[in-house]
Each structure stands twice: as C-alpha cells, then as structure tokens.
Scaffold this motif. Structure first.
Motif, PDB file in Angstrom:
ATOM      1  N   THR A  13       9.799 -57.861 -16.222  1.00  0.00           N
ATOM      2  CA  THR A  13       9.472 -58.442 -14.810  1.00  0.00           C
ATOM      3  C   THR A  13      10.029 -57.804 -13.509  1.00  0.00           C
ATOM      4  O   THR A  13       9.719 -58.022 -12.562  1.00  0.00           O
ATOM      5  N   SER A  51       5.823 -71.544 -10.708  1.00  0.00           N
ATOM      6  CA  SER A  51       6.657 -71.034 -11.711  1.00  0.00           C
ATOM      7  C   SER A  51       7.837 -69.988 -11.011  1.00  0.00           C
ATOM      8  O   SER A  51       7.688 -69.681 -10.003  1.00  0.00           O
ATOM      9  N   GLY A  54       7.641 -64.167 -14.120  1.00  0.00           N
ATOM     10  CA  GLY A  54       6.422 -63.800 -14.526  1.00  0.00           C
ATOM     11  C   GLY A  54       5.717 -64.351 -15.700  1.00  0.00           C
ATOM     12  O   GLY A  54       4.821 -65.221 -15.693  1.00  0.00           O
ATOM     13  N   PRO A  55       6.637 -64.555 -17.028  1.00  0.00           N
ATOM     14  CA  PRO A  55       6.032 -65.089 -17.984  1.00  0.00           C
ATOM     15  C   PRO A  55       5.904 -66.806 -17.842  1.00  0.00           C
ATOM     16  O   PRO A  55       4.631 -67.051 -18.399  1.00  0.00           O
ATOM     17  N   GLN A  58       2.524 -66.526 -16.133  1.00  0.00           N
ATOM     18  CA  GLN A  58       1.201 -65.654 -17.092  1.00  0.00           C
ATOM     19  C   GLN A  58       0.771 -66.809 -18.029  1.00  0.00           C
ATOM     20  O   GLN A  58      -0.476 -66.674 -18.470  1.00  0.00           O
ATOM     21  N   TRP A  60      -0.232 -69.737 -17.931  1.00  0.00           N
ATOM     22  CA  TRP A  60      -1.182 -70.378 -17.080  1.00  0.00           C
ATOM     23  C   TRP A  60      -2.415 -69.435 -16.431  1.00  0.00           C
ATOM     24  O   TRP A  60      -3.716 -69.796 -16.865  1.00  0.00           O
ATOM     25  N   LEU A  61      -1.980 -68.374 -16.161  1.00  0.00           N
ATOM     26  CA  LEU A  61      -2.925 -67.142 -15.938  1.00  0.00           C
ATOM     27  C   LEU A  61      -3.815 -66.826 -17.134  1.00  0.00           C
ATOM     28  O   LEU A  61      -5.264 -66.459 -16.771  1.00  0.00           O
ATOM     29  N   ASP A  62      -3.119 -66.697 -18.130  1.00  0.00           N
ATOM     30  CA  ASP A  62      -4.097 -66.535 -19.434  1.00  0.00           C
ATOM     31  C   ASP A  62      -5.102 -67.398 -19.791  1.00  0.00           C
ATOM     32  O   ASP A  62      -5.810 -67.229 -20.538  1.00  0.00           O
ATOM     33  N   ASP A  69      -7.102 -63.838  -6.177  1.00  0.00           N
ATOM     34  CA  ASP A  69      -5.817 -63.639  -5.738  1.00  0.00           C
ATOM     35  C   ASP A  69      -5.690 -63.723  -4.319  1.00  0.00           C
ATOM     36  O   ASP A  69      -6.550 -63.072  -3.539  1.00  0.00           O
ATOM     37  N   TYR A  79       6.208 -61.108  -6.496  1.00  0.00           N
ATOM     38  CA  TYR A  79       4.806 -62.089  -6.707  1.00  0.00           C
ATOM     39  C   TYR A  79       4.302 -62.212  -5.367  1.00  0.00           C
ATOM     40  O   TYR A  79       4.417 -63.627  -4.912  1.00  0.00           O
ATOM     41  N   HIS A  83      -2.493 -67.370  -7.047  1.00  0.00           N
ATOM     42  CA  HIS A  83      -3.573 -67.300  -7.908  1.00  0.00           C
ATOM     43  C   HIS A  83      -4.432 -68.535  -7.826  1.00  0.00           C
ATOM     44  O   HIS A  83      -3.691 -69.620  -8.412  1.00  0.00           O
ATOM     45  N   THR A  93       4.451 -67.802  -8.177  1.00  0.00           N
ATOM     46  CA  THR A  93       5.996 -67.464  -8.591  1.00  0.00           C
ATOM     47  C   THR A  93       6.825 -67.204  -7.638  1.00  0.00           C
ATOM     48  O   THR A  93       6.426 -66.375  -6.578  1.00  0.00           O
TER      49      THR A  93
END
Length: 357
Positions: A13, A51, A54-55, A58, A60-62, A69, A79, A83, A93
């Motif tokens: 990240t 957050s 990154g992870p 992510q 949540w984004l997944d 965006d 970041y 989103h 983030t």
C-alpha cells in the motif's frame, strides 16, 4: 505502540500507498448551517467508515459496492477519494498515524462535498491487543480513547528507584499522578449508548479464525489469550510509537485507569483514534458533525506483549507470525457491518439519534 500492520500489506500500500471526557455534546441538527456553497449542504451520508490504510478499507469495498468514487480536496494523496454506495454508506482511508488521521478527517469534515450533520462515523482498524482482555482476531468496541503518547519519559535505565516506569503525566511528579490534561486531547469518552448498541448488534457474530493464529494463542497459558476470538468491549490507546512488552503493557493499563478515573479498561493499541476524534470535535464545534455518532472498533492483529518464555523483542519483530492480520481485517467487517446495516436500513429510527434498543 505494538506493531499492528502487516509488513507485506504496508509494502503493497505504500505506493497506493476532551480533556474532561468529552462525550460529544455538540448538536449536529442545526439545519441552518451551510457547508459553504449557497444553501446546499452537500451529499448526505448515513455511515462513514473510517479506515487507516488500504486493507482496512478494502474489506468493505469488496463487500458493499458498487461504489462511486468522490474526490475530496485535502485527503491523503495515497487515498484521495471517498467511496459511497447507494445506501449512503461511505468508506474513507486517512493514512496511518496521528498526523495523517487528523489532516484527512479535517479535510473531509470541512469539505462542501458532503453533508455529515447526521452521519454516523465508525472507525474500523486493526490493533495490538492485551492478552488479558482478548486474543488475536478479537474485535473490541471502545468507550474511551486514551492517548499514550502525551507523557513525559525518562529512559528506563535511569528512572528513580521508587518508580515502576519511566513514564509520567506531563506536569506531574510521579507516574501515578493524573496530569492536568492541558492538551485537551489526552482522553475522550464516546457515546455509551452507541457503543452498547454496536456491541449488542454484533456480540454473537461468528468471527474468522485460522490455524496460525490458533497456534500463536496456544502459547499463552491463560484466557482469554488462548481462547477463540470474540467480540468484546474495552478501551483503546493511541500513540505513534509502536511498542511491545510486559512492562510497557502494564503502563498502558495503568495509564488508561489514571486518565479515565478508573472507569476505562485498556485492551487495544493503535496510532490514530485520538487524532481522528479531535478532528471530528473541531468539526462538531461548528455543527458540521455530531460527536454522539462516533463509534470505534479495533480488532487484534497481534499481542502487545510476549507469552511466558518469549522476549519482548521477539514478540515485536515476529508479530506477523501470530497470524492475526488476515482474521483481524475480516473481523472488522463481520463485527462492524451489523451496526452499519442497522443504521442504513432503519434510517428512520437512527436519523435523530441513537435509538433506544
């Protein structure tokens, strides 16, 4: 602070790269407040998930997309967008550490892009965890945010013989004294009703676990360290210095008790939460957000101190071997999503404040 970031994830990240227990009295329901462009208040948001790298975002984004965006001036260059989905659930983030968290939250809350006056904010991040309160993978809802970094320090090799630590509150005379809280950010109290509601909605969820984490926790001779992960309630300690150790861990427990007048129970250690809350507090002072709508969830990715027979250095340097990173990230979603969905799907009950459950 104990190491809480996976080295691999960090590398991946890097290029994408109140003083007196303020519980948020500011009222965010003043519809006369403008966000700076005519009579428009910007896009409404029901839940803003915060957050730190990154992870954490992510996971949540997944799960909750599709997403739109939205660029916001002043966010982290790593970041730069928020989103948002059709449920008016958004994910941002901040970047890691106090400075990034404060700057990003200030940019978000003072931007004309969003109307955040009725928004619920949920910090969702990984952390080191006290093995006397939880285990790797456990997810903890906090009621108090305590800053571990605002202290005086004397090198441990030079402390007075009648002190049990080299740390003491600023402008105090011994480690046991409560400081005058001159910074006004040393300790914050969150809305207890929201914290209790979040816990009630999530305490029975099935949490993720894996064999590596099970092997790591089996080295501890006591519960809850050697038990499977659960959803718990206990408090979180912020500080930009990553630390590990039994003695530092005891200071974390003691410091939490001192600053909360014995009401708080330390269990997780991270970097950002007092900075995040202070930025939200600044926005609340001009009615842009409501501090009664802030929840903090931290999941244990590694133990903050060694098991018997292990050195603190080994615990620090080999934190990734505990296997907690992946399950902690997953358990942020499993634990936090019941609150997020309850707010979004029952907005009529939540819009004016935390409902009586």
């Amino acid at each position: 602070m104990m190491l809480t970031r996976s080295l691999g994830a960090l590398c991946a990240t890097a290029l994408a790269a109140c003083a007196a227990f303020s519980s948020g009295p500011a009222n965010a329901d003043d519809d006369a407040v403008s966000h700076g462009h005519g009579d428009s208040h910007g896009q409404p948001v029901k839940v803003m998930i915060i957050s730190m790298f990154g992870p954490e975002g992510q996971v949540w984004l997944d799960r909750l997309g599709p997403w739109r965006d939205i660029a916001v001036d002043g966010l982290s260059p790593d970041y730069p967008t928020v989103h948002c989905n059709k449920q008016e659930i958004c994910v941002m983030t901040t970047g890691m550490g106090h400075a990034n968290a404060a700057a990003s939250i200030m940019a978000l809350t003072f931007s004309p892009v969003f109307d955040l006056r009725h928004t619920y904010f949920m910090v969702a991040g990984i952390a080191g965890i006290d093995p006397q309160q939880g285990t790797v993978g456990s997810a903890a809802w906090a009621k108090y945010l305590v800053d571990f970094g605002i202290q005086w320090e004397i090198d441990g090799r030079e402390i007075p013989s009648n002190w049990n630590t080299g740390y003491l509150g600023i402008n105090t005379t011994s480690p046991a004294d409560k400081p005058p809280l001159d910074y006004r950010t040393e300790v914050f109290q969150l809305n207890t009703r929201l914290a209790d509601t979040a816990f009630a909605l999530s305490h029975s969820v099935t949490l993720s676990d894996d064999a590596q984490a099970q092997a790591a926790r089996a080295k501890y001779s006591y519960a809850p360290a050697n038990r499977p992960p659960t959803v718990i309630q206990c408090d979180t300690l912020a500080g930009d210095t990553w630390w590990s150790g039994t003695l530092l861990g005891q200071r974390a427990r003691d410091w939490t008790k001192i600053l909360t007048d014995g009401k708080g129970v330390y269990c997780t250690t991270q970097q950002e939460d007092n900075a995040t809350y202070e930025a939200l507090k600044r926005a609340a002072s001009v009615h842009k957000v409501d501090l009664n709508r802030v929840a903090v969830l931290r999941a244990g990715s590694d133990f903050d101190r060694p098991y018997e027979g292990q050195t603190s250095a080994d615990n620090l340097l080999n934190y990734a071997a505990q296997g907690g990173f992946t399950i902690a990230i997953e358990n942020l979603f499993r634990t936090g999503n019941p609150l997020v969905q309850d707010i979004a799907t029952h907005w009529g009950e939540w819009r004016e404040g935390v409902p009586q459950h």
